[in-house]
Write a protein that holds these residues in place. Structure first.
Motif, mmCIF file in Angstrom:
data_model
loop_
_atom_site.group_PDB
_atom_site.id
_atom_site.type_symbol
_atom_site.label_atom_id
_atom_site.label_comp_id
_atom_site.label_asym_id
_atom_site.label_seq_id
_atom_site.Cartn_x
_atom_site.Cartn_y
_atom_site.Cartn_z
ATOM 1 N N PRO A 1 0.764 -1.159 0.059
ATOM 2 C CA PRO A 1 0.092 -0.001 -0.032
ATOM 3 C C PRO A 1 0.639 1.145 0.015
ATOM 4 C CG PRO A 1 0.019 -1.159 2.086
ATOM 5 C CD PRO A 1 0.628 -1.944 1.171
ATOM 6 N N ASP A 2 0.215 2.442 -0.779
ATOM 7 C CA ASP A 2 1.091 3.422 -0.479
ATOM 8 C C ASP A 2 1.334 3.986 0.941
ATOM 9 O OD1 ASP A 2 1.079 3.529 -3.263
ATOM 10 O OD2 ASP A 2 -0.815 4.592 -3.532
ATOM 11 N N ASP A 3 0.418 3.768 1.490
ATOM 12 C CA ASP A 3 0.445 4.247 3.087
ATOM 13 C C ASP A 3 0.820 2.887 3.916
ATOM 14 O OD1 ASP A 3 0.396 5.049 5.645
ATOM 15 O OD2 ASP A 3 -2.000 5.396 5.596
ATOM 16 N N PRO A 4 2.076 2.621 4.252
ATOM 17 C CA PRO A 4 2.356 1.530 5.039
ATOM 18 C C PRO A 4 1.665 1.156 6.205
ATOM 19 C CG PRO A 4 4.560 2.704 4.253
ATOM 20 C CD PRO A 4 3.205 3.626 3.949
ATOM 21 N N GLU A 5 0.971 2.205 6.564
ATOM 22 C CA GLU A 5 0.548 2.486 8.059
ATOM 23 C C GLU A 5 -0.811 1.323 7.849
ATOM 24 O OE1 GLU A 5 -0.260 3.296 12.007
ATOM 25 O OE2 GLU A 5 1.525 3.678 10.905
ATOM 26 N N THR A 6 -1.167 1.312 6.631
ATOM 27 C CA THR A 6 -2.698 0.430 6.484
ATOM 28 C C THR A 6 -2.279 -1.086 6.606
ATOM 29 O OG1 THR A 6 -3.263 1.997 4.761
ATOM 30 C CG2 THR A 6 -4.127 -0.313 4.359
ATOM 31 N N LEU A 7 -1.000 -1.383 6.249
ATOM 32 C CA LEU A 7 -0.441 -2.682 6.348
ATOM 33 C C LEU A 7 -0.278 -2.952 7.715
ATOM 34 C CD1 LEU A 7 0.632 -5.493 5.163
ATOM 35 C CD2 LEU A 7 2.668 -4.337 4.755
ATOM 36 N N LEU A 8 0.273 -2.065 8.435
ATOM 37 C CA LEU A 8 0.712 -2.185 9.871
ATOM 38 C C LEU A 8 -0.791 -2.584 10.720
ATOM 39 C CD1 LEU A 8 3.563 0.318 10.358
ATOM 40 C CD2 LEU A 8 3.458 -2.166 10.422
ATOM 41 N N LEU A 9 -1.812 -1.550 10.365
ATOM 42 C CA LEU A 9 -3.137 -1.771 10.863
ATOM 43 C C LEU A 9 -3.795 -3.049 10.737
ATOM 44 C CD1 LEU A 9 -4.288 1.803 10.705
ATOM 45 C CD2 LEU A 9 -3.743 0.733 12.547
ATOM 46 N N VAL A 10 -3.570 -3.636 9.553
ATOM 47 C CA VAL A 10 -4.208 -5.111 9.265
ATOM 48 C C VAL A 10 -3.390 -6.122 10.067
ATOM 49 C CG1 VAL A 10 -4.083 -6.661 7.482
ATOM 50 C CG2 VAL A 10 -4.861 -4.399 6.837
ATOM 51 N N GLU A 11 -2.106 -6.103 10.177
ATOM 52 C CA GLU A 11 -1.474 -7.121 10.916
ATOM 53 C C GLU A 11 -1.612 -7.018 12.456
ATOM 54 O OE1 GLU A 11 0.630 -9.418 10.392
ATOM 55 O OE2 GLU A 11 0.669 -9.447 8.248
ATOM 56 N N GLU A 12 -1.787 -5.566 12.829
ATOM 57 C CA GLU A 12 -2.232 -5.396 14.136
ATOM 58 C C GLU A 12 -3.206 -5.763 14.360
ATOM 59 O OE1 GLU A 12 -1.660 -3.079 18.114
ATOM 60 O OE2 GLU A 12 -0.207 -3.458 16.335
ATOM 61 N N ARG A 13 -4.392 -5.660 13.730
ATOM 62 C CA ARG A 13 -5.920 -6.141 13.968
ATOM 63 C C ARG A 13 -5.855 -7.845 13.913
ATOM 64 N NH1 ARG A 13 -10.917 -3.806 13.235
ATOM 65 N NH2 ARG A 13 -12.546 -5.163 14.030
ATOM 66 N N ALA A 14 -5.267 -8.262 13.055
ATOM 67 C CA ALA A 14 -5.383 -9.826 12.941
ATOM 68 C C ALA A 14 -4.468 -10.459 14.048
ATOM 69 C CB ALA A 14 -4.395 -10.103 11.385
ATOM 70 N N GLY A 15 -3.317 -9.779 14.553
ATOM 71 C CA GLY A 15 -2.684 -10.372 15.662
ATOM 72 C C GLY A 15 -3.258 -10.590 16.855
#
Length: 222
Positions: free
Chosen positions: A189-203
């Motif tokens: 994603p253009d905004d890496p924070e989106t990826l981090l948020l997905v991983e954070e939620r899934a984790g």
């Protein structure tokens, strides 16, 4: 994973309290430095010469106040009893180390002895329960079959081990739920924070955290 650790520290200790932190197998010192910058007194233990050099170089570039709060010790994580008195630390970290030692249970018991009453033990280990699925997703059928066999670092076994050493499991997270198995052509994603948020939620959400590549376990000394 840094956010998960911050969450546990904030939920366990009084705001503004300066904690005594031990980071065993500190590597290049990224996590140790993050905690020192937050105002805590941090001791990092590392035996790899290259990692030690990198950690010391990084520390040398920090302001004096942070340098004063961080100590780097050359040594083996299994020898904490040689360097420190029992109960000397409020937080003990051991991230990505256990799978590299022959007797991880003995190392864990030694780390637990370093904790003061109420202290936090933070571990990062491979997720043995996810071996079969993750191998299968990559087309490694022999690896998937082997993954069904009993092995180390399964959540149930680790839970029993932590209870046995007096630092029972309080909570756990999955780390790298999607990123290890995403298709090679998957767009970042253009905004890496989106990826981090997905991983954070899934984790922190079942059933996703149960198939993560790694487990982040947090136990507390009674």
């Amino acid at each position: 994973m840094a956010r998960q650790l911050e969450e546990q520290i904030a939920g366990r200790f009084a705001v503004g309290r300066r904690l005594r932190v031990l980071d065993v197998g500190m590597g290049r010192g990224a996590q140790a430095l993050r905690l020192a910058r937050a105002g805590h007194q941090v001791t990092g233990v590392e035996q790899d010469a290259a990692m030690l050099a990198s950690a010391r170089e990084a520390l040398a570039g920090e302001p004096e106040g942070i340098r004063e709060r961080m100590r780097v010790v050359e040594g083996d994580g299994r020898d904490t009893g040689v360097h420190f008195l029992p109960g000397s630390f409020d937080v003990v970290l051991c991230h990505g180390v256990l799978m590299n030692v022959e007797e991880p249970d003995a190392l864990l018991a030694g780390l637990a002895r370093m904790l003061a009453p109420g202290g936090l033990l933070s571990l990062l280990v491979p997720n043995g329960d996810a071996r079969a699925m993750r191998a299968g997703l990559s087309g490694d059928w022999a690896g998937a079959l082997a993954g069904f066999e009993t092995g180390p670092y399964r959540l149930r076994k680790l839970t029993a081990t932590l209870a046995g050493i007096g630092a029972p499991l309080h909570t756990w997270y999955g780390v790298r739920v999607f990123t290890d198995t995403a298709a090679a052509e998957a767009a970042v994603p253009d905004d890496p924070e989106t990826l981090l948020l997905v991983e954070e939620r899934a984790g922190r959400t079942d059933p996703y955290r149960g198939v993560a590549a790694l487990l982040h376990l947090c136990g507390y000394r009674g």
